[in-house]
Write an enzyme that holds these catalytic residues in place. Sequence first.
Site, PDB file in Angstrom:
ATOM      1  CE  LYS A 112     -10.669 -16.938  20.040  1.00 33.36           C
ATOM      2  NZ  LYS A 112     -11.426 -17.751  21.029  1.00 33.36           N
ATOM      3  CG  ASP A 152      -8.629 -19.729  21.595  1.00 32.23           C
ATOM      4  OD1 ASP A 152      -9.683 -20.093  21.889  1.00 32.23           O
ATOM      5  OD2 ASP A 152      -7.962 -19.978  20.754  1.00 32.23           O
TER       6      ASP A 152
END
Length: 452
Positions: A112, A152
Amino acid sequence: MANLAPEPEFQQAVNEITVTLEPFLAKHPEYRKALEVVQIPERILQFRVTWEKDDGSLAVNRGYRVQFNSALGPYKGGLRLHPTVNLSILKFLGFEQIFKNALTGLMMGGGKGGSDFDPKGKTDNEIRKFCYAFMQELSRHIGADTDVPAGDIGTGGREIGFMFGAYKKYRNEFVGVLTGKGANWGGSFIRPEATGYGLVYYVTEMLRDLDSTDWKNKRVLISGAGNVAQYAALKVIQLGGIVLSLSDSTGTLLASDPQGFFAADIADIAQIKLERKSLTAFSGAGKYTWHEGKRPWTLVKEADVALPSATQNEVSGEEAKALLKAGVRYIAEGSNMGCTQEAIDVFEDSRKSITSLQETKGICYYAPGKAANCGGVAVSGLEMAQNSQRLKWTPEEVDAKLKEIMINCYNTCRHTAIEYAEGGVVPSLVAGANIAGFVKVANAMKDQGDWW
Ligand code: NDP
């Protein structure tokens, strides 16, 4: 000496896994070592991003990539652009991503990244300049076989386009290094829709299992108004459900019309969000009411399903009780770690409280994000497969594969819970998801010599 920097979100994610793995670890204590090892990222990159504002002045942000685990494939996970981004949040997201990616059944590791850059109030020109500056450093550390980021919060198709263009210039290669690309330059059909659609497909299995029912006339509370919320809402409407709410960081929009939200209104909301405006810019012509600063969970007397789809920790323990009181029987997270631990306890306690499948009234069947929202990364995995083959599948083919992945994911969570987890006649999907994801990753790590 141990790193004692406070990382509350990451600690919360580790605690949730640790507690739910306990019945499995009690039977297989050798895996405790794997749990200790898997909590530490393989690598964390932190870097400076300087970029030029429209007025010529300098702006500086922090950039990050947490390359958490590559046992199952290249690191894979989104890039978040939001002023709250810090290492605790990215480590929690990266940690969850490892197990989520394992649950898709595809070969992807977990990672991430992102930046504390705030896209709100920026021009398209400034966003492009930021994306290029961000990629100038990140491009050294990622690659189609190394690390494949995606979108995201704050990173949609526009930002992925700028970042892909930057990567191509800096590295002089056109490869599948990012997913969520435009459909005419390497992207997969159904990737924008995938997380929201996948969430609804997952809940379809829950509805069938617990109540032998479907979405027809189910009243659905949704939070968020971004990518996940929009497509979850559209799929619910398509399947005959009634969407009662959407929300954003400024408040909640509730439908006054008994038919709930209309698909055309969701298209208008999507445009407003593309322009980075608040939901207050939406004029619902009397069909909706606005609840400033409120989340949807306490605003209605009756509902059947809740789909938190905005951000982490967006359902508190008190709100979970309000949902139970309103008769909500299904809650599934579109967002990552959408529920606080207190909220999960409320739902899981309701599940454990019944002793027979005939008496399931009053329970709320809970699905964690790492299972229920894995459709997004699953179609990212399918995008990688298409890129490797230099082929493009039809929307119908991708949608069918997504549906199959979500059904398999639900069955894996359910069966694993029945095999290992304790308590309750209705299986714990959170325990099932955590155990199934962990075992798959831990076994690969053991084969590769990461623990012994
Ligand atoms: P978007 O940026 O498209 O939308 C996010 C939405 O959540 C916006 O409505 C935003 O409001 C709201 N929001 C963000 N932060 C907060 C906050 N602190 N409080 C209240 N509302 C907030 O993001 P996505 O839809 O892509 O992501 C939503 C969630 O789903 C995230 O948890 C993400 O990690 C998760 N997820 C996303 C996937 C994807 O494929 N996109 C895949 C799997 C999970 P505002 O517009 O006012 O900022």
